[in-house]
Design a protein around this motif. Structure first.
Motif, mmCIF file in Angstrom:
data_model
loop_
_atom_site.group_PDB
_atom_site.id
_atom_site.type_symbol
_atom_site.label_atom_id
_atom_site.label_comp_id
_atom_site.label_asym_id
_atom_site.label_seq_id
_atom_site.Cartn_x
_atom_site.Cartn_y
_atom_site.Cartn_z
ATOM 1 N N UNK A 110 20.151 -17.490 -12.725
ATOM 2 C CA UNK A 110 20.462 -16.250 -13.437
ATOM 3 C C UNK A 110 21.964 -15.982 -13.475
ATOM 4 N N UNK A 111 22.693 -16.444 -12.425
ATOM 5 C CA UNK A 111 24.150 -16.300 -12.421
ATOM 6 C C UNK A 111 24.766 -17.238 -13.449
ATOM 7 N N UNK A 112 24.257 -18.462 -13.538
ATOM 8 C CA UNK A 112 24.745 -19.399 -14.559
ATOM 9 C C UNK A 112 24.514 -18.839 -15.955
ATOM 10 N N UNK A 113 23.364 -18.219 -16.146
ATOM 11 C CA UNK A 113 23.035 -17.627 -17.448
ATOM 12 C C UNK A 113 24.020 -16.514 -17.807
ATOM 13 N N UNK A 114 24.397 -15.721 -16.812
ATOM 14 C CA UNK A 114 25.366 -14.642 -17.050
ATOM 15 C C UNK A 114 26.712 -15.210 -17.474
ATOM 16 N N UNK A 115 27.176 -16.281 -16.808
ATOM 17 C CA UNK A 115 28.450 -16.901 -17.167
ATOM 18 C C UNK A 115 28.399 -17.490 -18.579
ATOM 19 N N UNK A 116 27.270 -18.091 -18.943
ATOM 20 C CA UNK A 116 27.115 -18.623 -20.297
ATOM 21 C C UNK A 116 27.158 -17.502 -21.330
ATOM 22 N N UNK A 117 26.491 -16.402 -21.007
ATOM 23 C CA UNK A 117 26.475 -15.247 -21.911
ATOM 24 C C UNK A 117 27.874 -14.665 -22.077
ATOM 25 N N UNK A 118 28.624 -14.614 -20.993
ATOM 26 C CA UNK A 118 29.994 -14.090 -21.058
ATOM 27 C C UNK A 118 30.889 -14.985 -21.917
#
Length: 325
Positions: free
Chosen positions: A27-35
């Motif tokens: 979920x943290x990786x997903x947040x970085x991708x979204x950013x």
């Protein structure tokens, strides 16, 4: 256990470890991708920062901390001046309405020097241990230590001069603080003399405030001059063993600063104002493995990072209770 070990490593001078790729939650990786896909522009971040700078709560924790620090030290002076016996003694050892308080580092020095434990000292250290464990180990440094307030003024002047490229900005390895800690312990045990108490600006400033100034204040002025002209916050960062002692006490404290990666724009202002910026390395993109991560025990809980963060990415939390507002 991971928080405990990492905090202890940072306290003794090791650099924070970057989490392994497999330790970063999906979920943290997903947040970085979204950013990265929906990247906030510099203009948008600047607008957020300007709005935050205008908010009435911009210096909320700093003001609370200054008020507490001044009030505690002023209470010593008023109690002595008017002989009300409310808070007797000084910052190193005192008695508050009958309850004994003893600075943990000072108590260690006295015990090593005289090779036995005094009962009142044991009672005083137990009280202080529980209090600073609840508040978070290094809270003492920024919320009670009188030298800390003077050092903040010296730091402000240092940064003003640094903006003009004038003073030196020497940095030392943080492990030097651990070396000094061990050196003070060995010398005290070997000589029977509480060497650190002679040099400690915390005790010198506290006693000078209560009982009047003495020649020892020249040492304090020399330290402040060194911090203005040579090395920012040198005493607190690289020498003072008090921070190590209280940091160890606060390893498992329920009061912590918590970082939320979902809110952060990674602009880095928090690290610029922090006395111990290594504890905020987790705010660098890719350095947090969890959605929320507790800042390590070397943190002084001063609240400057919370005040300056425009997105509430950093907040005080007390384990088991609601977040402190």
């Amino acid at each position: 256990m991971g928080y405990f070990v990492e905090s202890l490593r940072q306290l003794i001078g090791f650099a924070p470890r970057k989490p392994a790729a497999e330790a970063i939650r999906p979920e943290v990786r997903e947040i970085h991708l979204l950013k990265r896909r929906e990247k906030v522009t510099k203009a948008e971040i600047r607008a957020i920062e300007i709005a935050h700078a205008r908010a009435r709560t911009r210096h909320k924790w700093r003001n609370r901390r200054w008020a507490t620090l001044i009030a505690v030290n002023l209470l010593f002076l008023l109690s002595y001046t008017f002989d009300v016996q409310l808070l007797e003694g000084a910052m190193t050892a005192s008695r508050f309405v009958g309850f004994h308080f003893a600075d943990l580092n000072s108590a260690l020095q006295v015990t090593l020097a005289y090779k036995h434990v005094v009962l009142n000292l044991l009672i005083g250290t137990t009280t202080v241990f529980v209090m600073w464990w609840l508040l978070g180990g290094r809270t003492f440094c920024s919320w009670a230590c009188p030298y800390h307030l003077l050092a903040e003024g010296a730091e402000w002047l240092h940064l003003k001069l640094a903006a003009r490229k004038w003073p030196a900005q020497v940095k030392f390895h943080r492990g030097t603080r651990t070396v000094f800690y061990l050196l003070f312990v060995v010398l005290t045990a070997a000589t029977g003399y509480t060497l650190f108490e002679t040099l400690s600006p915390t005790g010198i400033v506290s006693r000078a405030l209560i009982y009047g100034p003495g020649l020892a204040l020249l040492w304090v002025l020399a330290l402040l001059a060194f911090e203005v002209l040579v090395s920012r916050r040198a005493w607190c960062r690289y020498v003072c063993p008090i921070g190590v002692t209280y940091g160890v006490v606060g390893l498992l404290s329920p009061l912590r600063v918590q970082y939320d990666v979902r809110r952060c724009h990674h602009e880095g202002d928090c690290r610029k104002v922090c006395l111990v910026p290594h504890v905020l390395d987790l705010t660098i993109r890719g350095r947090a493995g969890e959605l929320t991560t507790d800042v390590g025990a070397d943190c002084t809980r001063c609240g400057l990072c919370i005040d300056i963060c425009p997105t509430d990415s950093l907040r005080f939390t007390f384990k088991g209770l609601e977040r402190l507002k």
